[in-house]
Design a protein around this motif. Structure first.
Motif, PDB file in Angstrom:
ATOM      1  N   ALA A  52       0.853  -1.189   0.000  1.00  0.00           N
ATOM      2  CA  ALA A  52       0.000   0.000   0.000  1.00  0.00           C
ATOM      3  C   ALA A  52       0.886   1.235   0.000  1.00  0.00           C
ATOM      4  O   ALA A  52       1.739   1.397   0.876  1.00  0.00           O
ATOM      5  N   HIS A  53       0.686   2.097  -0.984  1.00  0.00           N
ATOM      6  CA  HIS A  53       1.510   3.298  -1.136  1.00  0.00           C
ATOM      7  C   HIS A  53       0.684   4.540  -0.816  1.00  0.00           C
ATOM      8  O   HIS A  53      -0.448   4.686  -1.287  1.00  0.00           O
ATOM      9  N   GLY A  54       1.275   5.444  -0.043  1.00  0.00           N
ATOM     10  CA  GLY A  54       0.595   6.672   0.351  1.00  0.00           C
ATOM     11  C   GLY A  54       0.742   7.799  -0.639  1.00  0.00           C
ATOM     12  O   GLY A  54       0.426   8.953  -0.314  1.00  0.00           O
ATOM     13  N   SER A  55       1.205   7.505  -1.857  1.00  0.00           N
ATOM     14  CA  SER A  55       1.273   8.507  -2.920  1.00  0.00           C
ATOM     15  C   SER A  55       1.228   7.796  -4.257  1.00  0.00           C
ATOM     16  O   SER A  55       1.591   6.620  -4.375  1.00  0.00           O
ATOM     17  N   TYR A  56       0.799   8.527  -5.276  1.00  0.00           N
ATOM     18  CA  TYR A  56       0.736   7.954  -6.615  1.00  0.00           C
ATOM     19  C   TYR A  56       2.130   7.724  -7.190  1.00  0.00           C
ATOM     20  O   TYR A  56       2.366   6.749  -7.913  1.00  0.00           O
ATOM     21  N   ILE A  57       3.053   8.596  -6.879  1.00  0.00           N
ATOM     22  CA  ILE A  57       4.406   8.441  -7.402  1.00  0.00           C
ATOM     23  C   ILE A  57       5.052   7.180  -6.850  1.00  0.00           C
ATOM     24  O   ILE A  57       5.767   6.465  -7.560  1.00  0.00           O
ATOM     25  N   ASP A  58       4.796   6.858  -5.588  1.00  0.00           N
ATOM     26  CA  ASP A  58       5.357   5.632  -5.018  1.00  0.00           C
ATOM     27  C   ASP A  58       4.810   4.396  -5.721  1.00  0.00           C
ATOM     28  O   ASP A  58       5.543   3.433  -5.967  1.00  0.00           O
ATOM     29  N   LEU A  59       3.519   4.422  -6.048  1.00  0.00           N
ATOM     30  CA  LEU A  59       2.940   3.310  -6.804  1.00  0.00           C
ATOM     31  C   LEU A  59       3.583   3.210  -8.181  1.00  0.00           C
ATOM     32  O   LEU A  59       3.961   2.121  -8.634  1.00  0.00           O
ATOM     33  N   THR A  72      -8.773   7.681 -11.002  1.00  0.00           N
ATOM     34  CA  THR A  72      -9.018   9.025 -10.486  1.00  0.00           C
ATOM     35  C   THR A  72     -10.102   9.732 -11.311  1.00  0.00           C
ATOM     36  O   THR A  72     -10.497   9.239 -12.374  1.00  0.00           O
ATOM     37  N   PRO A  73     -10.609  10.893 -10.877  1.00  0.00           N
ATOM     38  CA  PRO A  73     -11.592  11.645 -11.676  1.00  0.00           C
ATOM     39  C   PRO A  73     -11.027  12.058 -13.042  1.00  0.00           C
ATOM     40  O   PRO A  73      -9.809  12.126 -13.235  1.00  0.00           O
ATOM     41  N   HIS A  74     -11.915  12.363 -13.961  1.00  0.00           N
ATOM     42  CA  HIS A  74     -11.540  12.621 -15.359  1.00  0.00           C
ATOM     43  C   HIS A  74     -10.371  13.588 -15.550  1.00  0.00           C
ATOM     44  O   HIS A  74      -9.453  13.291 -16.331  1.00  0.00           O
ATOM     45  N   PRO A  75     -10.347  14.744 -14.884  1.00  0.00           N
ATOM     46  CA  PRO A  75      -9.273  15.698 -15.160  1.00  0.00           C
ATOM     47  C   PRO A  75      -7.887  15.200 -14.758  1.00  0.00           C
ATOM     48  O   PRO A  75      -6.886  15.754 -15.211  1.00  0.00           O
ATOM     49  N   MET A  76      -7.828  14.170 -13.929  1.00  0.00           N
ATOM     50  CA  MET A  76      -6.552  13.643 -13.474  1.00  0.00           C
ATOM     51  C   MET A  76      -6.052  12.480 -14.324  1.00  0.00           C
ATOM     52  O   MET A  76      -4.908  12.041 -14.171  1.00  0.00           O
ATOM     53  N   HIS A  77      -6.891  11.955 -15.222  1.00  0.00           N
ATOM     54  CA  HIS A  77      -6.499  10.778 -16.001  1.00  0.00           C
ATOM     55  C   HIS A  77      -5.198  10.997 -16.756  1.00  0.00           C
ATOM     56  O   HIS A  77      -4.305  10.141 -16.757  1.00  0.00           O
ATOM     57  N   HIS A  78      -5.104  12.134 -17.429  1.00  0.00           N
ATOM     58  CA  HIS A  78      -3.934  12.399 -18.253  1.00  0.00           C
ATOM     59  C   HIS A  78      -2.668  12.447 -17.416  1.00  0.00           C
ATOM     60  O   HIS A  78      -1.683  11.757 -17.713  1.00  0.00           O
ATOM     61  N   GLU A  79      -2.689  13.228 -16.360  1.00  0.00           N
ATOM     62  CA  GLU A  79      -1.507  13.377 -15.511  1.00  0.00           C
ATOM     63  C   GLU A  79      -1.127  12.062 -14.838  1.00  0.00           C
ATOM     64  O   GLU A  79       0.054  11.683 -14.804  1.00  0.00           O
ATOM     65  N   ASP A  80      -2.117  11.341 -14.317  1.00  0.00           N
ATOM     66  CA  ASP A  80      -1.818  10.118 -13.582  1.00  0.00           C
ATOM     67  C   ASP A  80      -1.372   8.991 -14.510  1.00  0.00           C
ATOM     68  O   ASP A  80      -0.479   8.206 -14.172  1.00  0.00           O
ATOM     69  N   ALA A  81      -1.991   8.897 -15.698  1.00  0.00           N
ATOM     70  CA  ALA A  81      -1.550   7.891 -16.664  1.00  0.00           C
ATOM     71  C   ALA A  81      -0.155   8.215 -17.179  1.00  0.00           C
ATOM     72  O   ALA A  81       0.680   7.317 -17.378  1.00  0.00           O
ATOM     73  N   ARG A  82       0.114   9.494 -17.374  1.00  0.00           N
ATOM     74  CA  ARG A  82       1.456   9.925 -17.797  1.00  0.00           C
ATOM     75  C   ARG A  82       2.499   9.510 -16.769  1.00  0.00           C
ATOM     76  O   ARG A  82       3.577   9.031 -17.112  1.00  0.00           O
ATOM     77  N   LEU A  83       2.192   9.716 -15.497  1.00  0.00           N
ATOM     78  CA  LEU A  83       3.100   9.345 -14.420  1.00  0.00           C
ATOM     79  C   LEU A  83       3.434   7.857 -14.488  1.00  0.00           C
ATOM     80  O   LEU A  83       4.604   7.464 -14.368  1.00  0.00           O
ATOM     81  N   ALA A  84       2.422   7.036 -14.691  1.00  0.00           N
ATOM     82  CA  ALA A  84       2.648   5.595 -14.779  1.00  0.00           C
ATOM     83  C   ALA A  84       3.476   5.231 -16.008  1.00  0.00           C
ATOM     84  O   ALA A  84       4.429   4.441 -15.920  1.00  0.00           O
ATOM     85  N   LEU A  85       3.126   5.794 -17.159  1.00  0.00           N
ATOM     86  CA  LEU A  85       3.854   5.498 -18.394  1.00  0.00           C
ATOM     87  C   LEU A  85       5.313   5.927 -18.294  1.00  0.00           C
ATOM     88  O   LEU A  85       6.222   5.213 -18.741  1.00  0.00           O
ATOM     89  N   GLN A  86       5.557   7.078 -17.719  1.00  0.00           N
ATOM     90  CA  GLN A  86       6.922   7.572 -17.583  1.00  0.00           C
ATOM     91  C   GLN A  86       7.764   6.678 -16.684  1.00  0.00           C
ATOM     92  O   GLN A  86       8.995   6.688 -16.772  1.00  0.00           O
ATOM     93  N   ASN A  87       7.100   5.902 -15.844  1.00  0.00           N
ATOM     94  CA  ASN A  87       7.804   4.969 -14.972  1.00  0.00           C
ATOM     95  C   ASN A  87       7.743   3.531 -15.479  1.00  0.00           C
ATOM     96  O   ASN A  87       7.957   2.586 -14.719  1.00  0.00           O
ATOM     97  N   GLY A  88       7.449   3.394 -16.772  1.00  0.00           N
ATOM     98  CA  GLY A  88       7.532   2.088 -17.410  1.00  0.00           C
ATOM     99  C   GLY A  88       6.360   1.165 -17.173  1.00  0.00           C
ATOM    100  O   GLY A  88       6.476  -0.048 -17.382  1.00  0.00           O
ATOM    101  N   LYS A  89       5.218   1.701 -16.782  1.00  0.00           N
ATOM    102  CA  LYS A  89       4.050   0.872 -16.501  1.00  0.00           C
ATOM    103  C   LYS A  89       3.022   0.984 -17.620  1.00  0.00           C
ATOM    104  O   LYS A  89       2.738   2.070 -18.128  1.00  0.00           O
ATOM    105  N   HIS A  90       2.452  -0.154 -18.022  1.00  0.00           N
ATOM    106  CA  HIS A  90       1.273  -0.133 -18.869  1.00  0.00           C
ATOM    107  C   HIS A  90       0.127   0.507 -18.080  1.00  0.00           C
ATOM    108  O   HIS A  90       0.134   0.482 -16.843  1.00  0.00           O
ATOM    109  N   VAL A  91      -0.862   1.061 -18.791  1.00  0.00           N
ATOM    110  CA  VAL A  91      -1.985   1.683 -18.095  1.00  0.00           C
ATOM    111  C   VAL A  91      -3.322   1.262 -18.693  1.00  0.00           C
ATOM    112  O   VAL A  91      -3.472   1.131 -19.913  1.00  0.00           O
ATOM    113  N   LEU A  92      -4.264   1.040 -17.810  1.00  0.00           N
ATOM    114  CA  LEU A  92      -5.673   0.879 -18.148  1.00  0.00           C
ATOM    115  C   LEU A  92      -6.369   2.065 -17.494  1.00  0.00           C
ATOM    116  O   LEU A  92      -6.438   2.148 -16.265  1.00  0.00           O
ATOM    117  N   VAL A  93      -6.843   3.000 -18.314  1.00  0.00           N
ATOM    118  CA  VAL A  93      -7.328   4.290 -17.807  1.00  0.00           C
ATOM    119  C   VAL A  93      -8.847   4.315 -17.828  1.00  0.00           C
ATOM    120  O   VAL A  93      -9.470   4.113 -18.873  1.00  0.00           O
TER     121      VAL A  93
END
Length: 329
Positions: A52-59, A72-93
């Motif tokens: 369990a991670h207390g931040s999105y960046i840790d996840l 997350t809510p719609h306006p955060m999809h882009h930023e949060d999916a970008r964060l995951a992709l930049q860290n080498g993770k596939h994303v299901l948004v």
């Protein structure tokens, strides 16, 4: 199956439903990330998630995670999916993929650069009854399809401060509800060549009702109605020259349908039998796409390129009804 290790970003209602269905399908849910450690810990305890991670960046930086579901809510999809992709993770948004086409295109471009899958979680496309409907259409059993109609109408909270009515959070009927019938129309008839939209806005500027009439290749017509203030039938019909498909309520979740001849004869009856809500099928599709090397998502029931284009359709609908999100102004 690839045995991918799943992480969930956010711990709200849709994340809860998805986590439950991942467990139903026996998939490997290994981590959750929240804005607070307390929320992450509670979610992890509920679903027996080891980390369990207390931040999105840790996840996003967790080396034991392969793919992240962004809830997350719609306006955060882009930023949060970008964060995951930049860290080498596939994303299901979670749907809608993003707020607009520009954000969706950016995610597709970044995923392509990294060799990762960026997939929209339009779970309806992956349900068994929808797969069977596509088979029937592909076989030509309906003849020439001339029209599609579908509604997604619910009586939802009217509190101006609620997420559904807050433009800053992508509130309104279109992104939460309208995405379903519009995506369905795309699935059956393809890209619209003409779009006419009408809507009613509430005091917050969010859309409470949205209706569309769209024309498609060959002159076929589609109609959709979405509302957050009225509970309707939530059914759908595909009309062909040789037969029609009548999808029962609630058409966008596991349900039944009939193939009906012009004289009313029932040609086929389909009854769904799905464990859980049915969100596991999109997760299985994501795993299969990655296992096959289709990180572009071109073979999915909802190809990534189509998700991007559908966001363009939603952009045009919003332009016509006068909805602009604060982040766009």
């Amino acid at each position: 199956m690839t045995g991918l290790r799943w992480g969930i970003l956010a711990t709200g209602g849709i994340a809860t439903a998805f986590a439950s269905d991942l467990r139903t399908a026996g998939l490997d849910l290994v981590a959750v990330g929240s804005r607070t450690q307390e929320s992450a810990d509670a979610f992890a305890a509920r679903f027996e998630i080891p980390r369990a991670h207390g931040s999105y960046i840790d996840l996003a930086e967790d080396p034991e995670v392969d793919i992240i579901y962004v809830a997350t809510p719609h306006p955060m999809h882009h930023e949060d999916a970008r964060l995951a992709l930049q860290n080498g993770k596939h994303v299901l948004v979670e749907k809608a993929f993003t707020l607009n086409r520009a954000e969706a295109e950016d995610l597709r471009r970044l995923a392509a650069e990294r060799g990762l899958l960026a997939m929209e979680a339009m779970w309806t496309r992956y349900l068994p009854h929808m797969a069977r409907i596509r088979e029937i259409i592909a076989a030509g059993s309906l003849g020439e399809i001339r029209s599609v109609s579908a509604d997604h109408t619910q009586s939802l909270p009217t509190d101006p401060a609620h997420r559904l009515n807050d433009l800053a959070l992508g509130g309104g009927a279109l992104l939460d509800l309208g995405i379903y019938p519009i995506s369905f129309v795309w699935d059956v008839l393809g890209e619209p060549v003409g779009i006419t939209a009408s809507g009613r806005l509430v005091d917050t500027g969010a859309d409470a009702e949205v209706a569309t009439i769209m024309t498609h290749a060959g002159g076929a017509i589609s109609t959709t109605l979405s509302s957050s203030r009225t509970a309707g039938p939530n059914t759908a019909v595909v009309l062909g020259t040789e037969a029609r498909i009548e999808i029962d309520r609630v058409w966008y979740s596991p349900t039944s349908f009939r193939v009906v001849a012009p004289d009313g004869t029932i040609i086929e009856r389909y009854e769904s039998s799905v464990e859980g809500r049915g969100m596991q099928f999109q997760a299985l599709a994501a795993e299969a796409a990655i296992a096959s090397g289709d990180t572009a998502g071109s073979q999915l029931a909802l190809p990534t390129a189509e998700s991007v284009a559908i966001m363009g359709t939603l952009d045009e609908v919003r332009r016509q009804i006068g909805v602009v999100y604060p982040s766009e102004s």
